[in-house]
Design a protein around this motif. Structure first.
Motif, PDB file in Angstrom:
ATOM      1  N   GLN A  49     116.351   5.330 -48.923  1.00 35.16           N
ATOM      2  CA  GLN A  49     116.724   4.126 -48.192  1.00 35.16           C
ATOM      3  C   GLN A  49     116.934   4.462 -46.719  1.00 35.16           C
ATOM      4  OE1 GLN A  49     116.844   1.023 -49.560  1.00 35.16           O
ATOM      5  NE2 GLN A  49     116.129   2.000 -51.456  1.00 35.16           N
ATOM      6  N   ASN A  50     116.674   3.490 -45.849  1.00 34.35           N
ATOM      7  CA  ASN A  50     116.782   3.736 -44.408  1.00 34.35           C
ATOM      8  C   ASN A  50     118.191   4.187 -44.013  1.00 34.35           C
ATOM      9  OD1 ASN A  50     115.396   3.666 -41.845  1.00 34.35           O
ATOM     10  ND2 ASN A  50     116.742   1.983 -41.282  1.00 34.35           N
ATOM     11  N   GLU A  51     119.192   3.693 -44.712  1.00 34.59           N
ATOM     12  CA  GLU A  51     120.579   4.069 -44.415  1.00 34.59           C
ATOM     13  C   GLU A  51     120.784   5.576 -44.566  1.00 34.59           C
ATOM     14  OE1 GLU A  51     125.144   3.146 -45.994  1.00 34.59           O
ATOM     15  OE2 GLU A  51     123.446   2.012 -46.789  1.00 34.59           O
ATOM     16  N   ASN A  79     122.945  15.166 -50.613  1.00 35.42           N
ATOM     17  CA  ASN A  79     121.520  15.498 -50.756  1.00 35.42           C
ATOM     18  C   ASN A  79     120.678  15.151 -49.536  1.00 35.42           C
ATOM     19  OD1 ASN A  79     121.779  16.440 -53.508  1.00 35.42           O
ATOM     20  ND2 ASN A  79     121.966  14.294 -54.117  1.00 35.42           N
ATOM     21  N   TYR A  80     121.328  14.983 -48.390  1.00 32.44           N
ATOM     22  CA  TYR A  80     120.581  14.659 -47.171  1.00 32.44           C
ATOM     23  C   TYR A  80     119.755  15.844 -46.669  1.00 32.44           C
ATOM     24  CZ  TYR A  80     123.475  10.415 -46.822  1.00 32.44           C
ATOM     25  OH  TYR A  80     124.088   9.213 -47.049  1.00 32.44           O
ATOM     26  N   ASP A  81     120.042  17.031 -47.197  1.00 34.52           N
ATOM     27  CA  ASP A  81     119.241  18.192 -46.811  1.00 34.52           C
ATOM     28  C   ASP A  81     117.775  18.005 -47.179  1.00 34.52           C
ATOM     29  OD1 ASP A  81     120.620  18.475 -49.475  1.00 34.52           O
ATOM     30  OD2 ASP A  81     119.227  20.180 -49.666  1.00 34.52           O
ATOM     31  N   PHE A  82     117.497  17.164 -48.187  1.00 34.38           N
ATOM     32  CA  PHE A  82     116.109  16.898 -48.582  1.00 34.38           C
ATOM     33  C   PHE A  82     115.381  16.022 -47.565  1.00 34.38           C
ATOM     34  CE2 PHE A  82     117.521  17.614 -53.173  1.00 34.38           C
ATOM     35  CZ  PHE A  82     116.954  18.874 -53.232  1.00 34.38           C
ATOM     36  N   LEU A  88     116.283  16.871 -56.418  1.00 35.37           N
ATOM     37  CA  LEU A  88     115.544  15.948 -55.564  1.00 35.37           C
ATOM     38  C   LEU A  88     115.172  14.678 -56.316  1.00 35.37           C
ATOM     39  CD1 LEU A  88     114.009  15.180 -52.989  1.00 35.37           C
ATOM     40  CD2 LEU A  88     112.090  16.581 -53.806  1.00 35.37           C
ATOM     41  N   ILE A  89     114.708  14.820 -57.554  1.00 42.44           N
ATOM     42  CA  ILE A  89     114.331  13.664 -58.373  1.00 42.44           C
ATOM     43  C   ILE A  89     115.531  12.748 -58.586  1.00 42.44           C
ATOM     44  CG2 ILE A  89     113.625  12.943 -60.701  1.00 42.44           C
ATOM     45  CD1 ILE A  89     111.850  15.478 -60.766  1.00 42.44           C
ATOM     46  N   LYS A  90     116.681  13.337 -58.869  1.00 49.55           N
ATOM     47  CA  LYS A  90     117.901  12.544 -59.061  1.00 49.55           C
ATOM     48  C   LYS A  90     118.292  11.843 -57.768  1.00 49.55           C
ATOM     49  CE  LYS A  90     119.940  15.311 -62.799  1.00 49.55           C
ATOM     50  NZ  LYS A  90     121.071  16.204 -63.180  1.00 49.55           N
ATOM     51  N   ALA A  91     118.150  12.547 -56.643  1.00 54.21           N
ATOM     52  CA  ALA A  91     118.503  11.959 -55.347  1.00 54.21           C
ATOM     53  C   ALA A  91     117.611  10.766 -55.030  1.00 54.21           C
ATOM     54  CB  ALA A  91     118.388  13.012 -54.244  1.00 54.21           C
ATOM     55  N   VAL A  92     116.317  10.892 -55.315  1.00 52.23           N
ATOM     56  CA  VAL A  92     115.384   9.788 -55.082  1.00 52.23           C
ATOM     57  C   VAL A  92     115.732   8.611 -55.994  1.00 52.23           C
ATOM     58  CG1 VAL A  92     112.971   9.049 -55.304  1.00 52.23           C
ATOM     59  CG2 VAL A  92     113.517  11.259 -54.253  1.00 52.23           C
ATOM     60  N   ARG A  93     116.065   8.921 -57.220  1.00 58.35           N
ATOM     61  CA  ARG A  93     116.418   7.882 -58.187  1.00 58.35           C
ATOM     62  C   ARG A  93     117.638   7.088 -57.739  1.00 58.35           C
ATOM     63  NH1 ARG A  93     117.272  10.282 -63.910  1.00 58.35           N
ATOM     64  NH2 ARG A  93     115.064  10.734 -63.592  1.00 58.35           N
TER      65      ARG A  93
END
Length: 216
Positions: A68-70, A171-174, A58-63
């Motif tokens: 972002q809205n997209e 990572n859209y599951d988050f 999750l941290i990597k995905a946020v980074r």
């Protein structure tokens, strides 16, 4: 599980007026829920290793910009695409004709609905985050929100693996916990198809078509 009619009514409402998603996502960033998930995360020691691994992802995905809205738009489009995959063409044309699908096509239709829902969610999120205020409070709630995101992702993997597998590569599951209130009826309809068969799913589609046409 919701009744077929309840599922159909909510699907029709989103299709006809995607902006009404703002009503469905009310409270999605609820402070009590965030705190509840944070507390549960501390108490649930059995799955701590797995959640720690997910937290790193999750941290990597946020980074890399998942907030972002997209990404919200793509998450919604992915779920709608999975739903439409099982809708016969004649039904799809009748259902989506309300917003001009017969002219612009299914892909653009998904995009129109997805962008409107994502905008509604983004507006609600901005408002709720602004109301929270305070560095300590935001940090604490961010921890709770992270737990909530992970638990919702894991629940989706157990209950609707096909949707999870479609979201997981990017990572859209988050992000699912943010769009779940608006897209829950679409997921419920797919669950009906998986557990009760094609005939039951088609019954829901019939009801959706009636609801959409009733609003004309």
């Amino acid at each position: 599980m919701s009744t077929y009619k309840e599922i159909a009514k909510r699907i029709a409402k989103i299709i006809v007026s995607p902006e009404t998603a703002i009503g469905f996502v009310h409270g999605v960033l609820s402070v009590p829920q965030d705190l509840g998930y944070l507390a549960y995360g501390y108490l649930n020691t059995e799955s701590r290793y797995n959640r720690d691994t997910e937290r790193i992802r999750l941290i990597k995905a946020v980074r890399f910009g998942i907030l972002q809205n997209e990404s919200f738009i793509n998450t919604i489009e992915t779920i709608l695409k999975k739903f439409n995959q099982y809708v016969p063409k004649n039904k799809r044309d009748n259902i989506y004709a309300k917003i001009g699908s017969s002219i612009v096509g299914r892909t653009v239709t998904n995009s129109i609905i997805s962008k409107k829902i994502a905008t509604s969610i983004a507006q609600r999120s901005t408002l709720m985050i602004a109301l929270r205020g305070g560095i300590v409070g935001n940090t604490l709630l961010a921890g709770g929100m992270a737990e909530r995101s992970i638990y919702t992702s894991q629940r989706l993997q157990r209950t609707e693996p096909k949707i999870y597998n479609a979201l997981r590569p990017k990572n859209y599951d988050f992000l699912y916990f943010l769009v779940e209130p608006a897209l829950h009826p679409f997921v419920e309809a797919l669950r009906v198809r998986r557990t009760q068969g094609e005939a039951a799913f088609n019954q829901i589609l019939e009801l959706v078509e009636k609801e959409v046409n009733y609003g004309k």
